[in-house]
Design a protein around this motif. Structure first.
Motif, PDB file in Angstrom:
ATOM      1  N   TYR A 238       0.815  -1.206   0.000  1.00  0.00           N
ATOM      2  CA  TYR A 238       0.000   0.000   0.000  1.00  0.00           C
ATOM      3  C   TYR A 238       0.857   1.268   0.000  1.00  0.00           C
ATOM      4  CZ  TYR A 238      -4.133  -2.846   0.696  1.00  0.00           C
ATOM      5  OH  TYR A 238      -5.140  -3.755   0.517  1.00  0.00           O
ATOM      6  N   LEU A 239       1.991   1.231   0.673  1.00  0.00           N
ATOM      7  CA  LEU A 239       2.893   2.384   0.622  1.00  0.00           C
ATOM      8  C   LEU A 239       3.432   2.588  -0.787  1.00  0.00           C
ATOM      9  CD1 LEU A 239       4.979   2.119   3.927  1.00  0.00           C
ATOM     10  CD2 LEU A 239       3.248   3.816   3.347  1.00  0.00           C
ATOM     11  N   SER A 241       1.800   2.234  -3.576  1.00  0.00           N
ATOM     12  CA  SER A 241       0.836   2.991  -4.387  1.00  0.00           C
ATOM     13  C   SER A 241       0.935   4.488  -4.109  1.00  0.00           C
ATOM     14  CB  SER A 241      -0.582   2.493  -4.099  1.00  0.00           C
ATOM     15  OG  SER A 241      -0.915   2.687  -2.735  1.00  0.00           O
ATOM     16  N   ILE A 242       1.222   4.890  -2.866  1.00  0.00           N
ATOM     17  CA  ILE A 242       1.392   6.314  -2.537  1.00  0.00           C
ATOM     18  C   ILE A 242       2.716   6.822  -3.090  1.00  0.00           C
ATOM     19  CG2 ILE A 242       1.623   7.953  -0.637  1.00  0.00           C
ATOM     20  CD1 ILE A 242      -0.155   6.132   1.024  1.00  0.00           C
ATOM     21  N   LEU A 243       3.759   6.003  -3.014  1.00  0.00           N
ATOM     22  CA  LEU A 243       5.071   6.406  -3.478  1.00  0.00           C
ATOM     23  C   LEU A 243       5.049   6.779  -4.954  1.00  0.00           C
ATOM     24  CD1 LEU A 243       8.125   6.705  -2.984  1.00  0.00           C
ATOM     25  CD2 LEU A 243       8.370   4.280  -3.543  1.00  0.00           C
ATOM     26  N   SER A 244       4.245   6.083  -5.755  1.00  0.00           N
ATOM     27  CA  SER A 244       4.188   6.394  -7.178  1.00  0.00           C
ATOM     28  C   SER A 244       3.708   7.824  -7.420  1.00  0.00           C
ATOM     29  CB  SER A 244       3.271   5.396  -7.889  1.00  0.00           C
ATOM     30  OG  SER A 244       1.948   5.491  -7.388  1.00  0.00           O
ATOM     31  N   TYR A 245       2.719   8.268  -6.658  1.00  0.00           N
ATOM     32  CA  TYR A 245       2.217   9.639  -6.833  1.00  0.00           C
ATOM     33  C   TYR A 245       3.191  10.666  -6.269  1.00  0.00           C
ATOM     34  CZ  TYR A 245      -2.201   7.665  -8.350  1.00  0.00           C
ATOM     35  OH  TYR A 245      -3.167   6.999  -9.065  1.00  0.00           O
ATOM     36  N   VAL A 246       3.910  10.300  -5.201  1.00  0.00           N
ATOM     37  CA  VAL A 246       4.917  11.204  -4.660  1.00  0.00           C
ATOM     38  C   VAL A 246       6.015  11.444  -5.696  1.00  0.00           C
ATOM     39  CG1 VAL A 246       6.713  11.461  -2.896  1.00  0.00           C
ATOM     40  CG2 VAL A 246       4.461  10.553  -2.271  1.00  0.00           C
ATOM     41  N   ILE A 277       3.744   3.103 -11.043  1.00  0.00           N
ATOM     42  CA  ILE A 277       3.012   2.098 -10.258  1.00  0.00           C
ATOM     43  C   ILE A 277       3.373   0.697 -10.714  1.00  0.00           C
ATOM     44  CG2 ILE A 277       0.707   1.153  -9.831  1.00  0.00           C
ATOM     45  CD1 ILE A 277      -0.349   3.987  -9.742  1.00  0.00           C
TER      46      ILE A 277
END
Length: 611
Positions: A238-239, A241-246, A277
């Motif tokens: 799950y982290l 998926s956030i890292l890709s947008y960061v 992603i």
């Protein structure tokens, strides 16, 4: 299959990339209200999805086929080591460090191949996908994106390595307890009648539940350790998926794409998000495999441990065989007088002890077992009667002295009849000809007539009707159908069937060579089709209380038939009435003491009996 899987996986990744960038194209055509472009894009998307589904199905199909082939290859390899010589006997009886070999071959190999095949596609394609999407990510976000993702993966790998270590050893322990629990149920199944006579249901219930509780306790501990591994895996998923947008947000907020319209920016974000992603997803898949890798590692440990033991025992058996052949050669080329041609075994100052405890059974035994001189071994329980047969059969090694085998083991030379007969699965014919692999009839029904005749001699005429004929494949367990006496009668029918005949000296030499090469069936065929039988060659039969479940009258009749067929017998027995069928009596007193005496009763047999 591996190359085909690689090709299918590469095609699948190409299609996946095209499917992945379609959402960014939808942003563009919808933002520009391009209806014609929307229809074209939808048709392309549907086509790509169908192709992708087909490729994924072929991917899974090939992995399943690889599983079957891996299991076939690995199991057959282990079987070749397991059934070499008497390795299986040494593993089950003389070794205690390898638990549940049957489970390791049947279940652990299956699970190992199943888990490995489930990882195959991901492992095959990972280097290509990682390289390609790393390049795409670098092109979209600069060096910061790939570096961040790679660092994220390294941290995740280190954390999972720490969490995986205690799971492997616990999995090995669980598989051992699984085998013990299954063995307990098999023990009850095989010994259901004796247990019922003892009214042992309550105590066996308690013992079986005890093994179940030990197994479940270990499984709870394993599940507890796996909990932390799952937490780590899911957290990193799950982290990611956030890292890709960061990663994408950094160039956007720094003004790199400040000249793009909102529609163009949305399409760019969608495309770049897919690339980042997917790259993170490739790493996440590898991290997700941690739980599967722990299972594979546990099974690898158990299978590898079994393999090492089998190879070690096989080398030991081959070494003993080489020594035996050297002793044979010495008989022909050394300065010593060669043993007479009619000698089967030559024991010189043999000392025998129990392998596990070292208890002395026999000391300095010298004995020559030759044609026409049957030997009866007597003595109290625990004095080494069966142990001596184990040494003759090559199952045990003598502590001191030398044992020279001057004939071959197996259907064409020496046959052992244990007290508890062994019956394999299959038809009645297969029980009689065992351990021959194939049947070579004389002509037409000649072989059938021989088998029926020997069944009649053994007093088993009704068994033919019960089995539905010689070749009817029965689905019952022979141990459940036959009484103890019938089992031993059927063993003698087998013994009568395996009697050897030789045509001439050259044919005899050729047959002996074939025996040592293990082709007993070919040897048997040559025996049967040989021209002009000259006579019977002595057939050595070793009987380990093989008539203990028969009446004395039946026992005498079977022994008389064996002698009439030209067999030389080595018998373990307690009944004094058997002495008249033997030339010598070897009495074992225990603690190394023994006594060999000539049996005078055999000389007083009525004419025609015992010859």
């Amino acid at each position: 299959m591996f190359l085909t899987l690689l090709g299918v996986a590469l095609l699948e990744q190409l299609v996946i990339y095209q499917v992945g960038v379609i959402p960014s194209q939808y942003y563009e055509v919808l933002g520009n209200k391009d209806f014609s472009g929307f229809k074209t894009l939808t048709a392309i998307a549907v086509t790509l999805i169908i192709v992708n589904s087909t490729l994924k199905s072929f991917d899974q199909f090939i992995c399943n086929m690889m599983y079957i082939n891996w299991r076939k290859s690995l199991t057959e390899y282990l079987h070749s080591c397991y059934f070499q010589g008497q390795v299986y006997y040494s593993l089950h009886v003389l070794r205690e460090d390898i638990d549940n070999p049957d489970q390791r071959i049947s279940q652990d190999v299956e699970r190992f191949c199943r888990q490995l095949s489930s990882m195959a596609s991901k492992l095959v394609i990972s280097p290509f996908t990682l390289a390609y999407y790393t390049y795409q990510c670098f092109h979209s976000t600069g060096w910061l994106g790939p570096v961040s993702i790679f660092g994220y993966f390294v941290i995740g790998t280190m954390v999972n390595k720490v969490l995986m270590s205690p799971i492997v050893s616990k999995l090995v322990q669980q598989e051992k307890l699984e085998g013990d629990f299954r063995f307990k149920h098999m023990q009850i199944r095989v010994n259901a009648e004796p247990a019922a006579f003892y009214r042992a249901g309550r105590v066996e219930h308690m013992r079986t539940d005890r093994r179940l509780q030990s197994l479940l306790k270990t499984q709870r501990e394993l599940i507890g350790k796996e909990l932390w591994l799952y937490i780590g895996i899911n957290t990193f998923d799950y982290l990611g998926s956030i890292l890709s947008y960061v990663v994408i947000a950094i160039p956007i907020f720094s003004g790199v794409y400040g000249d793009l319209s909102p529609t163009e920016l949305s399409a760019l974000v969608s495309k770049n998000a897919f690339v980042s992603i997917y790259l993170i997803g490739c790493f996440s898949q590898l991290i997700d495999l941690s739980s599967t890798v722990t299972d594979v590692a546990g099974y690898t440990h158990r299978i590898g441990e079994l393999q090492e033991t089998l190879l070690s025992l096989g080398r030991k058996k081959n070494g003993n065989y080489s020594e035996a052949r050297t002793s044979w050669d010495l008989d022909s080329h050394s300065g010593e007088d060669p043993a007479p041609r009619d000698t089967a075994f030559l024991l010189e100052r043999v000392t025998l002890s129990v392998p596990s405890s070292g208890k002395l059974l026999i000391k300095d035994l010298s004995l020559r077992i030759s044609q026409g001189n049957s030997v009866m071994i007597v003595g109290n329980t625990g004095t080494g009667k069966t142990s001596l047969l184990r040494v003759l059969g090559g199952l045990w090694e003598s502590t001191q002295g030398s044992i020279r085998m001057l004939t071959c083991f197996g259907p064409r030379g020496v046959v052992f009849l244990p007290q508890r007969p062994f019956f394999t699965d299959g038809s009645l014919r297969e029980q009689v000809i065992y351990p021959l692999k194939e049947i070579y009839p004389l002509s037409g029904s000649a072989d059938d007539e021989r088998i029926v005749q020997f069944l009649e001699l053994a007093g088993l005429t009704d068994l033919l009707a019960r089995a539905g004929g010689l070749d009817e494949q029965v689905d019952w367990n022979w141990y459940d159908i036959l009484s103890p006496g019938e089992m031993q009668r059927l063993s003698f029918a087998r013994l009568f069937y395996l009697q050897p005949k030789y045509a001439d000296a050259l044919g005899e030499l050729q047959l002996i060579c074939e025996m040592f090469l293990g082709d007993a069936a070919l040897a048997y065929r040559r025996c049967l089709v040989g021209r002009g039988f000259v006579g019977l060659m002595t057939f050595l039969s070793v009987l380990d209380e093989a008539t203990s479940a028969l009446t004395e009258e039946v026992e005498h009749e079977l022994y008389r038939l064996c002698l009439q067929l030209g067999m030389t017998l080595i018998s373990v027995g307690h009944r004094p009435s058997l002495e008249k069928f033997h030339s010598w009596i070897l009495k074992l007193h225990g603690e190394g003491r023994w006594e060999l005496t000539r049996c005078e009763k055999m000389k007083r047999l009525p004419s025609g009996e015992g010859h």
